[in-house]
Design a protein around this motif. Structure first.
Motif, mmCIF file in Angstrom:
data_model
loop_
_atom_site.group_PDB
_atom_site.id
_atom_site.type_symbol
_atom_site.label_atom_id
_atom_site.label_comp_id
_atom_site.label_asym_id
_atom_site.label_seq_id
_atom_site.Cartn_x
_atom_site.Cartn_y
_atom_site.Cartn_z
ATOM 1 N N LYS A 168 67.195 50.125 54.513
ATOM 2 C CA LYS A 168 66.979 50.765 53.202
ATOM 3 C C LYS A 168 68.297 51.204 52.589
ATOM 4 N N ILE A 205 61.712 45.992 52.128
ATOM 5 C CA ILE A 205 61.585 47.386 52.550
ATOM 6 C C ILE A 205 60.124 47.835 52.651
ATOM 7 N N ASP A 219 58.180 49.042 56.085
ATOM 8 C CA ASP A 219 57.519 50.349 56.155
ATOM 9 C C ASP A 219 56.045 50.196 56.522
ATOM 10 N N GLN A 238 65.450 43.942 48.613
ATOM 11 C CA GLN A 238 64.731 45.200 48.404
ATOM 12 C C GLN A 238 63.221 45.026 48.592
ATOM 13 N N GLN A 270 69.670 49.191 49.070
ATOM 14 C CA GLN A 270 69.339 49.895 47.819
ATOM 15 C C GLN A 270 70.545 50.424 47.114
#
Length: 153
Positions: free
Chosen positions: A149, A42, A46, A39, A153
Motif C-alpha cells: 500500500k 490493494i 485486503d 493500486q 499509493q
C-alpha cells in the motif's frame, strides 16, 4: 523446478513445508489486467486477508503457515564494457515489493513456453520471460500488504 533452478537452501525449505502436513501452504494467485495500475491490487489483497481470517474463525482449513506466489519477471541482458548489465521488469510492479519480504525465492526461464503480448518494433530489445516463485510467511501477510500500500499509493 526449484531443485533444478533454485539454491539448495530454498529447495530444502520447499521440501520441508510441502512435505509437512502440519504446515499448510496456500497458493496466492495475483492476476490483474495489464492496463490496470497496481493500486487495484490493494483491495484484492485486503479482501484476501479478511477472508482468510474469517475462514480461520470458522475453523476452516485456511490457517496457512506459508503462501507461494508465482510472479512474472522479464530480463534483458546487455554487454557494456566487458560487463553484463541486467535489467529486470516485473509483470505486476507490486510483486517487486512483496519479493523484498519473502522468506525464499527461486526463478526459472520460460522462454518458448510463455507468450509476451504487445506491439513491438523490430529494434526493441528482447526481454526473456521468467517466473519467480516467492515463499512468504503467511503470518506476515498484513505487514506485507501494508508495505505494498505504502509503495503503490
Amino acid at each position: 523446478m526449484c531443485s533444478s533452478s533454485g539454491p539448495d537452501s530454498t529447495t530444502a525449505l520447499l521440501r520441508d513445508i510441502l512435505g509437512n502436513e502440519s504446515k499448510h501452504v496456500g497458493l496466492l494467485v495475483s492476476e490483474r489486467l495489464v492496463n490496470l495500475p497496481p493500486q487495484f491490487a490493494i483491495p484484492v489483497f485486503d479482501c484476501l486477508r479478511k477472508e482468510i481470517n474469517e475462514a480461520k474463525k470458522k475453523k476452516m482449513p485456511y490457517d496457512f503457515a506459508y503462501l507461494l506466489l508465482i510472479c512474472k519477471v522479464y530480463k534483458l541482458e546487455k554487454k557494456k564494457k566487458k560487463k553484463t548489465v541486467e535489467t529486470e521488469l516485473w509483470g505486476n510492479p507490486e510483486e517487486e515489493v512483496i519479493a523484498e519480504e519473502c522468506k525464499a525465492s527461486f526463478e526459472y526461464n520460460v522462454k518458448g513456453q510463455a507468450s509476451i503480448s504487445g506491439e513491438w518494433d523490430e529494434d526493441d530489445p528482447e526481454y526473456t520471460p521468467y517466473r519467480r516463485v516467492l515463499v512468504l510467511e503467511a503470518a506476515r501477510l498484513p505487514e506485507i500488504i501494508a508495505k505494498v500500500k505504502q509503495a503503490v499509493q
